[in-house]
Design a protein around this motif. Structure first.
Motif, mmCIF file in Angstrom:
data_model
loop_
_atom_site.group_PDB
_atom_site.id
_atom_site.type_symbol
_atom_site.label_atom_id
_atom_site.label_comp_id
_atom_site.label_asym_id
_atom_site.label_seq_id
_atom_site.Cartn_x
_atom_site.Cartn_y
_atom_site.Cartn_z
ATOM 1 N N ILE A 63 0.752 -1.218 0.057
ATOM 2 C CA ILE A 63 -0.001 -0.137 0.119
ATOM 3 C C ILE A 63 0.905 1.018 -0.130
ATOM 4 O O ILE A 63 1.394 1.551 0.949
ATOM 5 C CB ILE A 63 -0.959 0.172 1.191
ATOM 6 N N ILE A 454 -7.761 5.342 -2.513
ATOM 7 C CA ILE A 454 -7.397 3.874 -2.911
ATOM 8 C C ILE A 454 -7.314 4.240 -4.731
ATOM 9 O O ILE A 454 -6.561 3.327 -4.930
ATOM 10 C CB ILE A 454 -8.623 3.029 -2.677
ATOM 11 N N TRP A 474 -10.186 -2.489 -2.936
ATOM 12 C CA TRP A 474 -8.618 -2.595 -2.982
ATOM 13 C C TRP A 474 -8.017 -3.339 -4.158
ATOM 14 O O TRP A 474 -7.141 -3.041 -4.432
ATOM 15 C CB TRP A 474 -8.490 -3.591 -1.672
#
Length: 477
Positions: A63, A454, A474
């Motif tokens: 991430i 995101i 995600w």
């Protein structure tokens, strides 16, 4: 319109918006891990089981700038298990961890979010002290974090704490401008079906009186003399400030030679910041006091409104004599309250060493709600039994606690009022209902922010987690 399960909503909101970031304080999490280690007795030899655990570790997700390892998810699994939480899947744990990393990543990019190295170092010192108290040494924690030395463990904990602070501060910023009007609160409550209104548990109002052992002046002078001696050696003999910080400084920056970077708007002790910004490049301060201890500071480099500095902190010791004197003092105060010679309120205003509560007779404010009521389940487990068994107006036995720097102090607690469990009432529970309405609105803002970030953040999900059905996008499908 799809119906809302309000009881489930209240369960989620009741955790507080911050639960989307971290459910525990840093110290509590470390203690949870320490207890888990004691329970499972991780071995320090190179057995095949240990080897397999290490070998199986891989990258579950990326991430932004942060990796999520399989072992990170398993540690989180251990944490929720220790809390008695059941029915949480690995996919849900991975999703929660990805949320944390998303906040940390954007917190790092946000120039308005500042992480104080000094405060982080103090937190880590407290954590390591707790580890030693719980486990007797840090050996098992070294294995848990796969480190060889206490210094490596300290550096790892500093990075973990920095990430948690970035995560928390970023989320606070996301919801900082969200507000609710009285009309929104009323509509929120009116829209809850009568059979779905939340039940508020047993609550109490409590007050505490704190007595801290005095630090003898001779101990203060010892620390000042030691700092003056170091300063003289650095200024006049060319000794290395960094080396002395490694050898003597009593905080988490010692491993880096006391090095840290600060800004004028950092949330640091004001005296520390004032002294640091008054120095020229290369200059070493005289010893000075902050809320954490006594320091000397050297400015390595001035970069506009930023400073690269090194610092050494020494913390004067209390003595057995002053600890015993504090204990006798609070014993005497407690007895006078019990004998009716003085009220708890008056005693707290006159004698308590806790400035934050002394002016209000020791009455505590619930940080979750902003009012004076605490649900019993929200009270520190260390004092829960003491408070739960007290009747209105009774005074607890003398309790021992400690500051962030590990210094012991004593306190007594009284129950001002008790409120039995009841279904939410708009008039009586307006403050709590307002908080629930606000948190629902904040939750919508959090979801909006996550959806937006995101899409613009580099994200890669690996292995079995690609098959998860996440609530957030995600996988960017």
């Amino acid at each position: 319109m799809k119906s809302i399960n309000y009881k489930l909503l209240f369960t989620v909101i009741g955790l507080g918006i911050s639960s989307f970031v971290a459910a525990q304080t840093d110290t509590t999490l470390v203690i949870t891990e320490a207890n888990a280690i004691n329970k499972h007795q991780l071995k320090t030899d190179t057995t095949s089981k240990t080897f397999q655990r290490y070998k199986a570790d891989g990258v579950a997700a990326v991430i932004g700038d942060y990796l999520i390892l399989e072992s990170d998810i398993q540690k989180m699994r251990q944490d929720v298990t220790n809390q008695g939480i059941k029915g949480i899947t690995d996919c849900q744990l991975a999703g929660r961890m990805m949320e944390n990393k998303l906040y940390a990543h954007h917190g790092k990019l946000d120039t308005t979010i500042v992480v104080s190295d000094l405060q982080i170092g103090s937190q880590v010192d407290q954590q390591i002290a707790h580890m030693k108290e719980q486990l007797g040494s840090v050996d098992k924690m070294l294995e848990f974090y796969r480190k060889d030395t206490e210094q490596e463990l300290r550096e790892t904990l500093i990075e973990i704490n920095k990430e948690r602070v970035l995560t928390s501060n970023m989320q606070e910023k996301v919801v900082s401008e969200v507000e609710v009007t009285p009309e929104e609160v009323r509509l929120f409550f009116d829209n809850i079906p009568a059979d779905e209104r939340p039940t508020f548990g047993d609550e109490v109002e409590i007050a505490q009186l704190v007595i801290k052992p005095e630090v003898p002046q001779e101990e203060v002078q010892k620390v000042i003399d030691q700092l003056n001696e170091m300063r003289n050696d650095i200024v006049n003999n060319g000794a290395s400030f960094a080396t002395k910080a490694v050898l003597y400084s009593q905080d988490g920056t010692s491993g880096k030679g006391g090095k840290m970077s600060i800004k004028r708007d950092d949330p640091l002790d004001k005296d520390f910041k004032q002294i640091a910004f008054s120095l020229r490049e290369g200059e070493v301060s005289k010893p000075f006091k902050s809320q954490f201890g006594y320091h000397i500071v050297q400015v390595d480099k001035v970069r506009g409104q930023n400073l690269d500095i090194r610092h050494i902190i020494l913390i004067p010791k209390v003595t057995n004599k002053t600890v015993e004197a504090a204990k006798q003092k609070i014993d005497s105060i407690r007895q006078n309250i019990i004998d009716g010679k003085i009220t708890f309120d008056a005693a707290a205003r006159r004698y308590s060493d806790e400035e934050e509560t002394r002016g209000d007779g020791g009455k505590l404010i619930n940080p979750k709600s902003g009012d004076t009521r605490f649900e019993l389940t929200d009270i520190d487990p260390l004092i829960y039994d003491k408070v739960n068994n007290l009747k209105k107006g009774e005074v607890s036995i003398v309790l021992t606690d400690q500051t962030r720097t590990g210094r012991r102090f004593f306190k007594i607690i009284t129950v001002i009022e008790k409120y039995p469990e009841h279904v939410a009432d708009y008039a009586k529970d307006y403050t709590k209902i307002k908080q629930l309405a606000l948190q629902k609105k904040q939750l919508k803002e959090v979801q909006r922010w996550q959806t937006e970030k995101i899409e613009e953040t580099y994200i890669k999900i690996n292995g079995k987690y690609r098959d998860c059905e996440f609530e957030s996008n995600w996988l960017k499908n």
